[in-house]
Motif scaffolding. Structure first.
Motif, PDB file in Angstrom:
ATOM      1  N   ILE A   1      -2.221 -57.199 -41.700  1.00 15.13           N
ATOM      2  CA  ILE A   1      -2.712 -56.018 -42.423  1.00 15.13           C
ATOM      3  C   ILE A   1      -2.419 -54.709 -41.778  1.00 15.13           C
ATOM      4  CG2 ILE A   1      -5.156 -55.121 -43.013  1.00 15.13           C
ATOM      5  CD1 ILE A   1      -6.343 -57.862 -43.160  1.00 15.13           C
ATOM      6  N   ASP A   2      -2.456 -54.838 -40.390  1.00 13.20           N
ATOM      7  CA  ASP A   2      -2.327 -53.706 -39.511  1.00 13.20           C
ATOM      8  C   ASP A   2      -0.779 -53.158 -39.955  1.00 13.20           C
ATOM      9  OD1 ASP A   2      -4.645 -53.772 -38.518  1.00 13.20           O
ATOM     10  OD2 ASP A   2      -3.920 -54.535 -36.646  1.00 13.20           O
ATOM     11  N   ILE A  51     -11.720 -65.228 -25.253  1.00 12.67           N
ATOM     12  CA  ILE A  51     -11.786 -65.118 -23.756  1.00 12.67           C
ATOM     13  C   ILE A  51     -12.858 -63.830 -23.455  1.00 12.67           C
ATOM     14  CG2 ILE A  51     -10.505 -64.336 -21.672  1.00 12.67           C
ATOM     15  CD1 ILE A  51      -8.121 -65.982 -22.679  1.00 12.67           C
ATOM     16  N   HIS A  52     -12.570 -62.814 -24.195  1.00  9.19           N
ATOM     17  CA  HIS A  52     -13.421 -61.721 -23.900  1.00  9.19           C
ATOM     18  C   HIS A  52     -14.797 -61.952 -24.355  1.00  9.19           C
ATOM     19  CE1 HIS A  52      -9.615 -59.015 -24.261  1.00  9.19           C
ATOM     20  NE2 HIS A  52      -9.747 -59.885 -23.248  1.00  9.19           N
ATOM     21  N   ARG A  53     -15.392 -63.042 -24.794  1.00 12.57           N
ATOM     22  CA  ARG A  53     -16.547 -63.518 -25.312  1.00 12.57           C
ATOM     23  C   ARG A  53     -17.084 -62.640 -26.496  1.00 12.57           C
ATOM     24  NH1 ARG A  53     -20.076 -61.979 -20.418  1.00 12.57           N
ATOM     25  NH2 ARG A  53     -21.978 -62.651 -21.800  1.00 12.57           N
ATOM     26  N   ARG A  54     -16.135 -62.402 -27.578  1.00 10.27           N
ATOM     27  CA  ARG A  54     -16.212 -61.637 -28.722  1.00 10.27           C
ATOM     28  C   ARG A  54     -15.797 -62.457 -30.011  1.00 10.27           C
ATOM     29  NH1 ARG A  54     -12.041 -58.016 -29.741  1.00 10.27           N
ATOM     30  NH2 ARG A  54     -10.665 -57.793 -28.134  1.00 10.27           N
ATOM     31  N   VAL A  55     -16.120 -61.915 -31.177  1.00 11.01           N
ATOM     32  CA  VAL A  55     -15.699 -62.802 -32.397  1.00 11.01           C
ATOM     33  C   VAL A  55     -14.081 -62.379 -32.755  1.00 11.01           C
ATOM     34  CG1 VAL A  55     -16.120 -63.095 -34.748  1.00 11.01           C
ATOM     35  CG2 VAL A  55     -17.918 -62.499 -33.190  1.00 11.01           C
ATOM     36  N   GLY A  56     -13.670 -61.240 -32.499  1.00 17.54           N
ATOM     37  CA  GLY A  56     -12.325 -61.171 -32.772  1.00 17.54           C
ATOM     38  C   GLY A  56     -11.934 -61.022 -34.195  1.00 17.54           C
ATOM     39  N   PRO A  57     -11.110 -60.595 -34.551  1.00 15.71           N
ATOM     40  CA  PRO A  57     -10.477 -59.970 -35.876  1.00 15.71           C
ATOM     41  C   PRO A  57     -10.188 -61.206 -36.834  1.00 15.71           C
ATOM     42  CG  PRO A  57      -8.462 -59.755 -34.572  1.00 15.71           C
ATOM     43  CD  PRO A  57      -9.689 -60.167 -33.653  1.00 15.71           C
ATOM     44  N   PRO A  58      -9.777 -61.152 -38.074  1.00 11.81           N
ATOM     45  CA  PRO A  58      -9.464 -62.230 -38.798  1.00 11.81           C
ATOM     46  C   PRO A  58      -8.019 -62.658 -38.575  1.00 11.81           C
ATOM     47  CG  PRO A  58      -9.946 -60.338 -40.357  1.00 11.81           C
ATOM     48  CD  PRO A  58     -10.287 -60.116 -38.715  1.00 11.81           C
ATOM     49  N   GLN A  97      -5.046 -60.462 -39.367  1.00 10.19           N
ATOM     50  CA  GLN A  97      -5.121 -58.836 -39.068  1.00 10.19           C
ATOM     51  C   GLN A  97      -3.939 -58.046 -38.633  1.00 10.19           C
ATOM     52  OE1 GLN A  97      -8.128 -57.205 -39.263  1.00 10.19           O
ATOM     53  NE2 GLN A  97      -7.097 -55.267 -38.968  1.00 10.19           N
ATOM     54  N   ARG A 101      -4.712 -62.706 -30.854  1.00 12.18           N
ATOM     55  CA  ARG A 101      -5.823 -61.623 -30.871  1.00 12.18           C
ATOM     56  C   ARG A 101      -7.236 -62.361 -31.102  1.00 12.18           C
ATOM     57  NH1 ARG A 101      -4.282 -56.638 -34.666  1.00 12.18           N
ATOM     58  NH2 ARG A 101      -6.736 -56.019 -34.023  1.00 12.18           N
TER      59      ARG A 101
END
Lengths: 369, 188, 202, 608, 301
Positions: free
Chosen positions: E46-47, E33-40, E43, E27
């Motif tokens: 936790i889910d 790749i999506h240029r974002r931070v992303g979950p810990p 995660q 994840r």
């Protein structure tokens, strides 16, 4: 009795639907035998509310008709009122309007690109496209104070002049976007899986395209070079030179290529506008003295403008009071999402529904307002 | 360009009884005709004059003179003209034969006018409910439908928030003074 | 657990009984992972894509999309609700599983907002559904939506995000209000029959 | 031998009451079982026409295996078809059983052919004329005509080849004929072998001759279809083993066995994709029977002892599964009066026993590990790998993977999904008449899953009779081959244990997060409201999309049946002209073909 | 017996934690790749725990309740028949009793058991997802079986541990010894793991998230945990067959993460095929490579 077909709703609560509408599908296996579009989930009765509001009050509601691209609505409404009341809009305001229209068109095409990738299960393109679209929204916020609903083009002119240095930032963004486009192509538009999925699907045959009232990129993908900005130029589109890209295949791939070429055209138009933006300050027409009660003379007119998804037309009737007697809006999806979509989906597959709807640019609020 | 639109209007005038015609602006002309003439004019426009598509069907409610004014706006991609063929129908229980046969998208426009104004379009293949689900009241777009009264009957506006509506600037000033007071107290 | 911020540690200290710690932990997990239902009901839905994609990235806070009501925890009602949409929203809400929350965006769900005089939109959302968090803004910005999620997380952590239990306890009130709007075309009873103590349907 | 005769007389006497038929079959199975215990192999020659030829009967070990399968399935069938009280039905059934017994114990050509003909004719009479009163399946004239013409041609071919063999070897008994067949080298002299083989292929329904199977299975009385698929289709295999098995062992006939392996693989693929396409239960099971028989032929073509063991295991297993599935399908048709998937659905909680029966059936049919179906497949695959025929292996893997779809379609169409024409409230469980045999069969399948050795031990005895080295069987529950072993007992226990542990774990959450049983229509339906009338049962559409796959689409489009009917009509047309010479009605075309074929047979016989 | 039970418990825990770790990287990698931070990183865990912490779960009768149980049982059984390590007594599960062909068929038992529950729930989208899964299985199983048959006939044995033993040095890893078989198996590996061009089964956009449409609460929790473990089983199987197995857990994790990275990259790059396009693709290119390899092998003999 014996059930060989099943009925499912590509419904309002569905990751693959563009906006809040539903398509009822009769399926044999995954082949669609009958499709019927259901709308009305977003009906707010705009036209009734506009009848109760003066022209300036109605101006704030009008931009909320279509969410992905509000500016053609504002411009249409403003131009309609100006035609009815005979206001003369200064040239600077027209340049500003053309600039805002083209910026809105650019961000709507980016949103289409995100939706097209998402409907094919390609999760990178929505991320990249929406992130780049956000940069345009920042520019809008700087110019008009609102990210999506700008309420910038008022009847009679434009609400604010350019903040200084805005055009430089706009030029910088255009260079950045142009440098990103080849990456977008390699990621989705030249992806072999996309080519195999998109070619030959959702074909509009040119013979009946006009008869169904198809407009905008969907019409241009069938080989007709028709664009309101070229056919009946409004605002400053007469002075700006751009080409109207067309394809002949009429399928999802053709529409994708047309929209991709239109992104480049929008960038070149905006660059021309940056170069030729006049310097004078005067941005509002001479308004009637009693700005509380504008007298809209009796008479009606039809105003059309080209949005990213097709032609918006406003039928406006004034009746001498300060409120408009009737404003009737026809968005491009009113034609695409109902008659055209239903006939195109028959005998196609369930896995293509999301892709076809995205490529047609169906957007429910235009249909039912 | 205008003269060709005049020639157009004049040609139409020759073939059909046109009660009134006017040129609104470059490329937009309007002509009034009777309900019986409507189909003839539209077919003439589509076949002979090559008006490829029907942009929309406008409907304005003139309650004072007690009529709806339906205007069919045909558009031609070759000459970029729009012709508004206007007819007048009575406000209650009027019925205009459908033009779906000429242009397919008319089915959607007529369906909307049927639901909003109550004009019947015999021959339309899909005249069922369009936007409003289980709507019992009169067609909402008619001028004599009072939407504020409808809202008062059906929905309850929030009461408790209203009387507490306070003046924003006064509140802001009070907050700032309290803050200053607190800072001064901490200062000692 | 790098994302155990100061507020969490503070609450953790003053917990007395072990059961409270267990509750706290369960709430912590519910807070850290929120599945948002993919349902754009109103005009605010245009601000959900920027919130969950690259620039504002709600997934940092554990907010992920869910396709069906069975998998979702929170339903984000973005803006006004037409009567037809309200019926679908209520059915979807009743199909979601127990600790479920409602976030309402914009001023339309509070008091009708800009469409107060429209014959087809509902004026007060919390007459028909229990609303946990309302986010101001005539279409709130992505930062405001994220702020809404943060408020919801705090509420979950405090254990007060019990809209679902409130809906279950006074179901008669909610159903009567809904009956005002829908008249005889009410939703079928089977989605919420078991809420009623006597098992009667509405 | 005594048992064969006893049945023969019993059959001819047209016993009227079913009770007597069950007693006689029980007697028969008892004798056969006793036969295994005392392996006395006496052959009994019965001088029919003095001096001309002698009928010799001897029950060899694998003949015994087939006889046992036929007897058991006959016993269960007569128990299940208790209701049919038309005396002709039972009499004909016993006549066929008698013919089958003669065939299996035949030593020489005449009795072999005699048994073959009696069996074919009695089964034709059975499936063509008898059906229960409220049977929703209407009889179409074509299937009967197709069945009898094809079996007639195959019988005459066989007659010709047998005469030819007699001509060559000078003696009537089969053993010398077989020896001669394998002595000869070179392709041209292989024609009699191939013709004989095609006759046997026709009986088991392999590719070019499978057209009669679906129609016949669909229109036969339901319980008789079970017998047809469980026992009659095995006769072709018995004959193939009797005549051709020894040759497939020696190297000389490499190409022919490779060809047969490919015929088996292609038949399985065609049958499986056609089965997915079917919309009614019996048609689906008919095509699946063709597919499963094709596996057996491919395995026999490989020729190693492991393959032979696998083939026999697969065959026994297939009889049990098909009996079970056809009995339950017969019960459902009798109870609901519906036969198609788009008429049934949502019956799971009203007919739990038949659901479990079909579940066990499809798990075994698809060859999934915990149950016995897997071990037949395992042996076939391992033997193919050891033989090195990897392309044939791929040809077999394709249909056995596609088989999962029609297995799921069978159980989904009837039990899962939404009710269509049958209201689940009034649907009752299938009648005990079907439940008892199905219960027995289920128990046997599960038992075989646990202890595959139960079947493999007698198979070993049989293999040694055929002169092949036996399978190494370390314990009752495990199978071994040169390249590896699998222990059925262990697989079943591990799966059962893990299943129990997880079930307990899941119900632990029961207290805290109770499961709320929902209404039928309370499903995730994209926010909309399905009504009682909304069609939601996916039975008809389940296999519909597989046609879009290139290979499946090509198969499903072409249909051999039309071609055969065309040939039949043309033939009829030609004979119509010829008929100008003779008075009389349509039967003439039938007689003409018989005469023509007999002439051909005699010609071949004399030529040799 | 006690040792094998403890052994299998250890295997379950190892695959669960390894799976959660890998899918945590998945994840975050996807987000990058999506240029974002992303979950810990944790995660997914936790889910999963949040799903178990739900206070109610939808049910459609006993068969619906048993579906996820069969699915998880199928996964854990197939996990127990895969030898994790090369020559140590640990983590062998019951692999001495089974072999490769048994494992290939065991991997289908779980999904079909779950298909019964999807059928009983009555959601048309669920059954469409299951049918798509089974159709795709045709395309994936045939090339995979061919490549594995090449391997088995090459090394003369069908038991996984023996194949693993045969690959002692790098040069005769099956990746090197049978390159064609390895390439063909990679195609179906990507398909079986559900990477993007082949993830037609649970496509939220087309089939309203397919088989999991009706599962919520604790059922979804079990399905999510099982899915992660199932991917790990496949990873370890591929490591055993083609990458020379592993002598200790860390080498196992290194090699399987390399394979997982390949799956992650392919998965991120492509949009989604239609079902029949996926099967046609698998029966065209990979099958031809496989047949070529077979012809080369047997004609050169």
């Amino acid at each position: 009795m014996a059930q060989d077909i099943i009925t499912i709703f590509h419904g309002p609560q569905h990751p693959g639907i563009t906006g809040n509408m539903s398509v009822e599908l009769d399926l044999l296996g995954e082949t669609i035998k009958r499709a019927e579009t259901h709308v009305g989930y977003l009906h707010r009765g705009f036209e009734k509310m506009i009848e109760r509001r003066t022209v300036l009050q109605a101006f704030t509601i009008v931009c909320r008709i279509c969410v992905p691209e509000p500016d053609p609505n504002e411009e249409n409404f403003a131009r309609g009122v100006e035609e009815l009341m005979g206001l003369e809009v200064p040239e600077k305001a027209k340049w500003l309007r053309t600039m805002v229209l083209e910026m809105a068109r650019l961000q709507a095409q980016m949103l289409w690109f995100a939706g097209q990738g998402g409907s094919l299960g390609h999760y990178i393109s929505p991320q990249w496209a929406v992130a780049d679209r956000d940069l345009i929204l920042d520019l809008f916020e700087e110019l008009t104070g609102g990210r999506v609903y700008h309420m910038y083009i008022t009847p009679g002119g434009v609400r604010r002049d350019l903040p200084e240095g805005f055009l430089g930032r706009l030029g910088h963004f255009l260079d950045y976007l142009e440098s990103r486009l080849p990456e977008y192509d390699n990621m989705l538009l030249r992806n072999p899986v996309f080519l195999e999925r998109a070619r030959g699907v959702g074909i509009i045959d040119p013979a009946t395209a006009r008869e169904y009232g198809v407009v905008g990129p969907n019409l241009r993908a069938c080989g007709f070079m028709n664009d309101i900005r070229k056919d009946e130029p409004y605002e400053m589109y007469g002075e700006v030179d751009f080409i109207v890209p067309t394809e002949t295949s009429g399928d999802v791939y053709g529409r994708a290529m047309v929209r991709r070429a239109e992104i480049e055209q929008s960038i070149s138009i905006l660059r021309q506008i940056i170069r030729r933006m006049p310097a004078e300050k005067e941005i509002m027409a001479v308004l009637p003295k009693n700005h509380r009660k504008w007298e809209v003379p009796k008479g009606d007119t039809l105003v059309k403008t080209e949005s990213a998804r097709g032609e918006y037309s406003y039928y406006m009737v004034g009746d001498g009071t300060d409120k408009l007697r009737r404003v009737q809006v026809k968005g491009p999806s009113a034609v695409h999402a109902i008659t055209l979509l239903e006939e195109m989906l028959v005998d196609s597959q369930l896995s293509d529904v999301a892709m076809i709807m995205n490529s047609l640019g169906t957007n429910p609020p235009e249909i039912e307002r | 360009m205008t003269e060709t639109i005049d020639n157009l209007l004049e040609r139409i005038g020759r073939n059909f009884q046109i009660t009134g015609q006017e040129v609104k602006k470059a490329g937009l002309a309007a002509l009034h005709c009777s309900q019986e003439q409507l189909h003839g004019v539209l077919i003439y426009l589509k076949e002979v004059e090559k008006f490829d598509t029907l942009t929309m069907i406008g409907c304005a409610d003139w309650i004072e003179d007690d009529y709806f004014e339906l205007s069919y706006m045909a558009y031609s991609f070759t000459t970029f003209f729009t012709v508004m063929v206007k007819i007048r129908v009575s406000r209650d229980g009027s019925s205009v034969p459908t033009v779906e046969g000429i242009w397919r998208q008319a089915r959607t426009f007529e369906r909307e006018i049927h639901e909003m104004f109550g004009v019947d379009f015999p021959g339309n293949t899909r005249l069922k409910e369009f936007f409003l689900e289980n709507w019992q009241g009169m067609p909402p777009m008619k001028r004599d439908f009072d939407t504020v009264q409808f809202v008062k009957d059906h929905y309850k506006l929030r009461e408790e928030g209203r009387e507490g509506a306070c003046n924003v600037s006064v509140e802001r000033k009070k907050r700032i003074d309290a803050k200053k007071l607190e800072l001064k107290k901490e200062g000692e | 657990m790098d994302n155990l911020n100061k507020k969490d540690k503070a609450q953790l200290k003053e917990l007395k009984s072990p059961m409270a710690v267990v509750d706290w932990a369960v709430n912590w997990f519910r807070k850290q992972s929120i599945f948002m239902l993919a349902y754009g009901t109103g005009c605010g839905a245009i601000e959900i894509p920027p919130t969950v994609t690259a620039r504002y990235d709600a997934e940092r806070f554990g907010v992920r999309g869910a396709a069906t009501p069975r998998q979702a925890d929170v339903i984000v009602l973005s803006g006004y609700l037409a009567v037809k949409t309200l019926k679908r929203v209520i059915r979807t809400y009743e199909q979601m599983q127990e600790p479920k929350y409602v976030i309402a965006l914009g001023s339309c769900p509070i008091n009708g907002g800009m469409y107060w005089d429209s014959y087809n939109t509902i004026k007060q959302l919390d007459r028909y559904l229990p609303v946990d968090v309302t986010v101001a803004g005539c279409m709130p910005r992505p930062e405001a939506v994220l702020e809404g999620f943060m408020a919801l997380k705090d509420k979950i952590q405090r254990g007060e995000a019990e809209g679902a239990r409130d809906y279950r306890d006074n179901i008669e009130k909610y159903k009567n209000n809904q009956k005002e709007i829908f008249g005889d075309k009410m939703l079928p009873g089977y989605t919420c029959d078991w809420y009623f103590s006597d098992g009667g349907s509405f | 031998m005594v048992s064969a005769l006893a049945v023969f007389f019993l059959g001819t006497h047209k016993i009227i009451r079913e009770l007597l038929s069950i007693v006689s079959l029980a007697l028969l199975t008892g004798l056969l079982l006793m036969r295994i215990v005392s392996p006395v192999s006496d052959d009994f020659t019965w001088q029919y026409m003095p001096g001309f030829f002698t009928l010799s009967f001897s029950l060899s070990s694998f003949g015994l295996l087939f006889a046992l399968i036929a007897a058991i399935s006959g016993l269960l069938k007569s128990f299940a078809s208790w209701g049919i009280n038309s005396k002709g039905y039972h009499a004909l059934f016993h006549l066929m059983m008698g013919g089958l017994m003669i065939l299996l114990s035949a030593g020489d050509y005449i009795s072999f052919f005699l048994g073959w003909e009696i069996m074919t004719w009695s089964s034709f009479m059975l499936f063509n004329n008898f059906s229960s009163a409220d049977d929703p399946i209407e009889k179409s004239q074509d299937t009967g005509f197709l069945f009898i013409t094809l079996s007639l041609i195959s019988a005459l071919l066989m007659l010709g080849v047998l005469f030819f063999l007699y001509n060559r070897t000078g003696s009537m008994n089969i053993a010398d004929g077989v020896a001669w067949l394998h002595g000869v080298k070179g392709l041209p002299s292989w024609i009699p072998g191939l013709l004989l083989m095609s006759a046997f292929f026709l009986k088991s329904g392999l590719l070019p001759f499978h057209v009669w199977v679906p129609g016949t299975y669909r229109e036969a009385p339901h319980t008789f279809t079970a017998f047809l698929s469980a026992a009659l289709s095995k006769v072709g295999i018995y004959a193939f083993i009797l005549f051709f098995l020894p040759f497939s062992l020696n190297e000389g006939s490499g190409q022919i066995s490779y060809l047969i392996a490919w015929i088996g693989a292609i038949t399985a693929t065609v049958a499986t994709f056609k089965a997915i396409e079917q919309n009614d239960m019996k048609g689906l099971l008919a095509y699946s029977s063709i597919g499963q028989m094709a596996y057996v032929f491919t395995a026999m073509a490989v020729g190693s002892s492991l393959a032979m063991g696998g083939a026999l295991f697969q065959m026994v297993n297939h009889s049990l599964i098909k009996l079970l599935l056809f009995f339950i399908v017969a019960g459902i048709i009798e109870r609901t009066g519906k036969t198609r998937f788009d008429q049934l659905g949502g019956l799971i909680y009203k007919m739990p026993f038949s659901f479990i029966g079909v579940l066990v059936g499809i798990i075994a049919l698809a060859g999934m590990p915990p149950l016995s179906g897997f071990y037949g497949k395992w042996m076939i695959y391992t033997s193919l790998i050891e033989k090195g025929w990897l392309l044939v292996l791929t040809g077999i893997v394709l249909p056995s993977t596609a088989a999962f779809i029609y297995c799921y379609k069978l159980i989904y169409g009837i039990f899962l999904g939404h009710p269509t024409e049958v209201n689940p409230e009034e649907a009752k469980e299938i009648s005990p008449r079907y439940r008892v045999p199905s219960g027995l069969l289920m128990a046997s399948i599960v038992l075989l899953g646990l202890f595959p050795g139960l079947i493999l031990k007698p198979v070993n005895v049989l293999l040694s009779d055929l002169g092949m080295e036996t399978l190494a069987l370390t314990s009752q529950g495990s199978l071994n081959a040169a390249s590896g072993s699998v222990s059925g007992f262990m697989v079943m226990n591990v799966f059962g244990g893990v299943f129990a542990v997880i079930l307990i774990l899941l119900s632990l959450f029961g207290k805290k997060a109770p499961t709320r049983n929902l209404h039928r229509l309370d499903i995730a339906y994209a926010g909309e409201l399905p009504t009682e009338q909304t069609p939601l049962h996916y039975g008809r559409g389940l296999g519909h999309e597989v046609k879009r796959v290139a290979i499946a689409g090509a198969i499903v489009k072409r249909s051999l049946t039309e071609k055969y009917m065309k040939i039949g009509n043309q033939l009829g047309g030609i004979l119509e002209h010829v008929r100008g010479f003779y008075p009389g009605n349509g039967q003439v075309s039938l007689i003409m073909t018989m005469v023509g074929a007999a002439a051909v047979a005699l010609l071949i016989g004399l030529k040799g | 017996m006690l040792f094998t039970i403890f052994n299998s418990l250890l295997a379950v825990l190892l695959t669960y934690s390894m799976g959660m770790l890998y899918y945590g990287f998945y994840r975050i990698g996807n987000a990058r790749i999506h240029r974002r931070v992303g979950p810990p990183l944790w995660q997914n865990v936790i889910d999963n725990i949040k799903l178990f912490a739900k206070r109610e779960a939808p049910g459609h009768g006993i068969m619906f309740h048993l579906g996820p149980v069969i699915m998880t049982a199928g996964t854990i059984t197939s996990m127990l028949f895969v030898p994790f390590l090369k020559d140590s007594a640990w983590l062998q599960g019951f692999s001495s009793y089974g072999n490769l062909i048994l494992l290939i068929y065991l991997m289908v038992v779980g999904p079909l058991g779950n298909a019964l529950a999807v059928g009983v729930s009555g959601v048309p989208f669920g059954v469409m997802g299951v049918t798509r899964g089974l159709t795709r299985l045709i395309g994936l199983e045939v090339p995979f079986f061919l490549s594995v048959a090449l391997l088995m006939s090459g090394s003369g044995t069908i038991s996984i541990s023996e194949i693993m033993m045969a690959q002692d040095s790098f040069s005769n890893w099956n990746m090197m010894a049978h390159p064609a078989a390895f390439i063909v198996s990679l195609f179906s590996f990507v398909g079986m793991m559900g990477a993007s061009p082949f993830d037609v089964v649970g496509a939220p956009v087309e089939v309203y998230s397919g088989p999991q449409a009706e599962f919520g609460g604790k059922y979804l929790g079990f399905l999510a945990a099982q899915r992660v473990m199932f991917s790990m089983v496949k990873l370890i199987l591929w490591v055993d067959l083609f990458l020379g197995g592993a002598t200790n857990v860390f080498i196992l994790m290194a090699k399987s993460f390399a394979l997982f990275f390949f799956y992650f990259i392919v998965g991120a790059a492509f949009p989604r095929f239609k079902t029949e396009q996926a099967v046609d693709f698998m029966l065209k290119l990979p099958l031809i490579i496989g047949i070529g390899a077979v012809l080369v092998r047997f004609w050169s003999l």
